[in-house]
Design a protein around this motif. Structure first.
Motif, PDB file in Angstrom:
ATOM      1  N   THR A 163       0.846  -1.195   0.000  1.00 32.32           N
ATOM      2  CA  THR A 163       0.000   0.000   0.000  1.00 32.32           C
ATOM      3  C   THR A 163       0.879   1.241   0.000  1.00 32.32           C
ATOM      4  O   THR A 163       2.029   1.196   0.428  1.00 32.32           O
ATOM      5  N   HIS A 248      -7.247   3.792  -8.091  1.00 27.92           N
ATOM      6  CA  HIS A 248      -6.695   2.434  -8.021  1.00 27.92           C
ATOM      7  C   HIS A 248      -5.491   2.320  -7.089  1.00 27.92           C
ATOM      8  O   HIS A 248      -5.055   1.218  -6.779  1.00 27.92           O
ATOM      9  N   PRO A 250      -3.356   1.568  -4.166  1.00 25.63           N
ATOM     10  CA  PRO A 250      -3.741   0.717  -3.031  1.00 25.63           C
ATOM     11  C   PRO A 250      -3.527   1.419  -1.695  1.00 25.63           C
ATOM     12  O   PRO A 250      -2.436   1.923  -1.413  1.00 25.63           O
ATOM     13  N   PRO A 301      -0.302  -7.929  -1.303  1.00 19.11           N
ATOM     14  CA  PRO A 301      -1.175  -7.501  -2.391  1.00 19.11           C
ATOM     15  C   PRO A 301      -0.382  -6.787  -3.482  1.00 19.11           C
ATOM     16  O   PRO A 301       0.568  -6.050  -3.171  1.00 19.11           O
ATOM     17  N   THR A 303      -1.163  -4.487  -7.063  1.00 23.24           N
ATOM     18  CA  THR A 303      -2.298  -3.774  -7.644  1.00 23.24           C
ATOM     19  C   THR A 303      -1.883  -3.072  -8.932  1.00 23.24           C
ATOM     20  O   THR A 303      -0.867  -2.371  -8.958  1.00 23.24           O
TER      21      THR A 303
END
Ligand code: ADP
Ligand code: MG
Length: 340
Positions: A163, A248, A250, A301, A303
């Motif tokens: 993130t 978009h 993150p 994650p 992205t």
């Protein structure tokens, strides 16, 4: 109590030297003697200055972790396997001496060094009248090629790991709590602890980076100065442009709560704030599925946040920024830059 140079070096050696791979001769001689077992080397160096890169009152364990982490993040961005580090310490006078400080610093360093299997093999220790300054050289090896900034291709998707913006928001909070100029941030105790931990303990994305390189990713860099600024390095090196969809980017749930839909905060923290130490990488659409799988395997994650566009000599900016389908002008400040 003042410490003598050699006592400090001895202490560092005892705390941090471990039998790293390929270390023929480590701390204690004029230079280290290292065996890269026929593999090519990747090297990188980062300097951290008190008052510029960290608060002078930082806990030394956090500093030890972060000093190593920012260097390993550079190796990760290349897809390299870290092996060895050299550490230069310039230490201002300290009334109580550096014994305890060094012990705490070493504990923070070691927590990451053991995970990353990187050995401290040398360095330098000097006294200074200036601020505490650390300089670290990180050396790694490469199995195949590396990931580079100049390898983006038109049509690639632009990805980020983890993130963005957590550390930058925490930094604003830290400034304000010290009575320094910054943006106020209204968040719960738990969220502010989360953000502060992201600021103090960045996680170099070594495993994911190697997996991505093995899967065929050839273009990456680590995001340390702000997403927009660092993406700009890829675009400039590759001679291309990009489209980025702001919605978009993150966000951690902690940061999402603090941003609370406010566009200015979105521009300040995730888009242009520094200290993320996440990877930005570009890859053809055909790799999307495998990249998502690799992220899952690494519990990280990943992205897709935009697309690489062809060069356009008439475009004023290198990035077309959109928010919910609407074109936005780029903020004046794209990220951190030292000024001399
Ligand atoms: P020289 O006189 O050759 O500069 P030094 O006395 O500075 O050597 O260092 C002695 C040994 O201790 C060397 O092997 C050096 O790499 C190591 N060393 C000195 N400072 C550090 C440090 N901060 N971290 C790790 N090793 C260090
Ligand atoms: Mg020396």
């Amino acid at each position: 109590m003042a410490n003598a140079e050699f006592a400090l070096i001895k202490q560092l050696q005892q705390a941090l030297e471990h039998a790293g791979r390929g270390v023929r001769l480590g701390i204690g001689d004029d230079a280290a003697w290292l065996d890269s077992e026929g593999r090519t080397l990747v090297s990188s160096m980062d300097t951290l200055v008190a008052g510029r890169h960290f608060f002078a009152d930082v806990h030394p364990a956090d500093l030890g972790w972060k000093a190593l982490a920012v260097n390993l993040s550079d190796l990760a961005a290349m897809g390299a396997i870290p092996r060895w580090c050299l550490l230069s310490l310039a230490l201002p006078p300290l009334a109580e001496g550096y014994g305890q400080w060094l012990q705490d610093f070493a504990a923070g360093w070691r927590a990451l060094a053991e995970r990353a299997d990187v050995a401290l093999v040398g360095g330098d220790t000097v006294a200074t009248d200036g601020p505490l300054t650390l300089s670290i050289t990180a050396l790694g090896v490469v199995e195949q090629g590396v990931m580079r900034r100049d390898a983006a291709r038109v049509g690639d998707q632009i990805w980020v790991t983890g993130t963005l913006g957590d550390a930058a928001a925490a930094l604003d909070r830290a400034f304000v709590s010290r009575g320094l100029p910054g943006w106020g941030i209204d968040c719960s105790e738990a969220n502010s602890w989360f953000l502060e931990n992201r600021r103090l303990r960045p996680q170099p994305r070594l495993d994911f980076a190697r997996a991505a390189l093995s899967a065929g990713v050839t273009c990456a860099l680590d995001c340390s100065d702000g997403f927009l600024a660092d993406l700009g390095h890829i675009l400039q090196a590759s001679g291309l442009r990009a489209r980025i969809d702001l919605e978009h980017l993150p966000l951690s749930s902690a940061l999402r709560e603090c941003i609370d839909g406010d566009l200015q905060r979105l521009l300040r923290w995730p888009l242009t704030g520094g200290d993320d130490y996440e990877l930005i990488f570009c890859a053809p659409l055909a790799l999307s599925r495998i990249l998502m799988e690799l992220g899952e395997n690494c519990a990280l994650p990943v992205t897709a946040v935009g697309e690489v566009l062809s060069a356009d000599p008439h475009a004023a900016e290198d990035v077309d920024l959109y928010w919910q389908g609407q074109s936005l002008s780029l903020p004046m400040n794209r990220g951190h830059q030292h000024v001399f």
